[in-house]
Design a protein around this motif. Structure first.
Motif, PDB file in Angstrom:
ATOM      1  N   ALA A 124       1.318  -1.178   0.337  1.00 29.46           N
ATOM      2  CA  ALA A 124      -0.202  -0.485  -0.670  1.00 29.46           C
ATOM      3  C   ALA A 124       0.726   0.930  -0.605  1.00 29.46           C
ATOM      4  O   ALA A 124       0.506   1.734  -0.823  1.00 29.46           O
ATOM      5  N   GLU A 128       1.372   4.264  -2.735  1.00 33.69           N
ATOM      6  CA  GLU A 128       1.707   5.497  -2.794  1.00 33.69           C
ATOM      7  C   GLU A 128       2.739   7.071  -2.965  1.00 33.69           C
ATOM      8  O   GLU A 128       1.894   7.746  -3.731  1.00 33.69           O
ATOM      9  N   LEU A 153      -6.158  -2.721  -4.585  1.00 38.13           N
ATOM     10  CA  LEU A 153      -4.846  -1.705  -4.214  1.00 38.13           C
ATOM     11  C   LEU A 153      -4.963  -0.521  -4.364  1.00 38.13           C
ATOM     12  O   LEU A 153      -4.803   0.370  -3.644  1.00 38.13           O
ATOM     13  N   ASP A 156      -7.531   0.654  -1.454  1.00 45.77           N
ATOM     14  CA  ASP A 156      -6.682   0.073  -0.163  1.00 45.77           C
ATOM     15  C   ASP A 156      -6.605   1.345  -0.079  1.00 45.77           C
ATOM     16  O   ASP A 156      -6.330   1.862   1.570  1.00 45.77           O
ATOM     17  N   VAL A 157      -5.345   2.485  -1.176  1.00 40.38           N
ATOM     18  CA  VAL A 157      -5.200   3.107  -0.092  1.00 40.38           C
ATOM     19  C   VAL A 157      -6.225   5.042  -0.568  1.00 40.38           C
ATOM     20  O   VAL A 157      -5.338   5.933  -0.696  1.00 40.38           O
TER      21      VAL A 157
END
Length: 264
Positions: A124, A128, A153, A156-157
């Motif tokens: 993660a 980012e 993915l 999720d961030v």
């Protein structure tokens, strides 16, 4: 229209690839990772020698493989997208979903790692860093299992990737890796395809090992109550995959000393 075109393409593929006198076969819709990694080339002859049944593989992204199965153009599917697999069964397209094997995904990128992904503690955090740096990212963009995992993915961030740095290719894993190599871009790849990929140029693995990168594969029979599929022959394959013989064959497949898939 899209369904008719897909069905026609599958029909043409099957007609071109199967001998007219070969009647004892099944059609398997599966992913490019299982085909391009060489797994089927290794295990299908073992299965055929033991059962007398040949397996005709249509290798596409997981989303397309499930669509082929739901249209009745395959007898079974072997795919790697758990949520989509569950929906496939819930929609009545498939029955008897079974866990067969797993490997993992890896984040691949330029060796000089301009986004600093190598320093991330989690995948993660790595994603980012790529977004913050607006470093080039090559997305398969093809509704495959790998593409579905990539989108999860990002979600999720809390990032919706857009802009010139993010390239959606609508292509298979090999093509995505080739593009990433040419662009010096990051991408998400299944480990089996990465290990079998030779055109790496300046690419290397920049992140691996996070549990979030776990990549399970499942076998599902196409629902015989919906389509006139070869369910009896397909079940022989389905059962063999999770039998001692099938699991041993999967475990024995290696490439350059690396085991590509771990049996369940």
């Amino acid at each position: 229209m899209r369904r008719r075109i897909l069905g026609a393409l599958v029909g043409l593929f099957l007609a071109a690839s199967v001998p007219a006198d070969d009647q004892k076969f099944i059609t398997l819709a599966s992913t490019t990772s299982t085909e391009h990694s060489g797994l089927f080339e290794f295990i299908v002859p073992i299965f055929q020698a033991q059962t007398g049944i040949s397996v005709r593989v249509v290798a596409v992204g997981t989303g397309q493989a499930l669509a082929i199965g739901c249209n009745g153009d395959a007898d079974a599917v072997l795919v790697h997208a758990p949520a989509a697999e569950q929906q496939f069964v819930a929609d009545g397209c498939g029955i008897d979903r079974r866990a067969v094997m797993f490997n993992d995904f890896v984040v691949v990128g330029p060796k000089d790692d301009p986004a600093g992904v190598l320093g991330a503690d989690t995948v993660a955090e790595g994603f980012e860093r790529i977004a913050q740096a607006k470093a080039p990212f090559a997305s398969r963009g093809d509704d495959s299992g790998t593409h579905k995992k990539e989108l999860l993915l990002w979600a999720d961030v809390g990032i919706k990737p857009t802009g010139a740095w993010y390239r959606e290719l609508g292509a298979g894993m090999g093509a995505a890796l080739n593009t990433a190599a040419a662009m010096q871009a990051y991408t998400l790849a299944d480990r089996a395809t990465w290990l079998s990929f030779s055109n790496r140029q300046g690419l290397s693995i920049v992140f691996q090992g996070d549990q979030a990168l776990h990549n399970p594969y499942s076998s599902i029979l196409v629902n015989p109550n919906r389509h006139p599929v070869k369910v009896d022959l397909a079940r022989v394959w389905h059962d063999w995959l999770v039998s001692e013989a099938g699991q041993t064959a999967i475990s024995q497949y290696q490439l350059n000393g690396h085991q590509l898939f771990t049996p369940n």
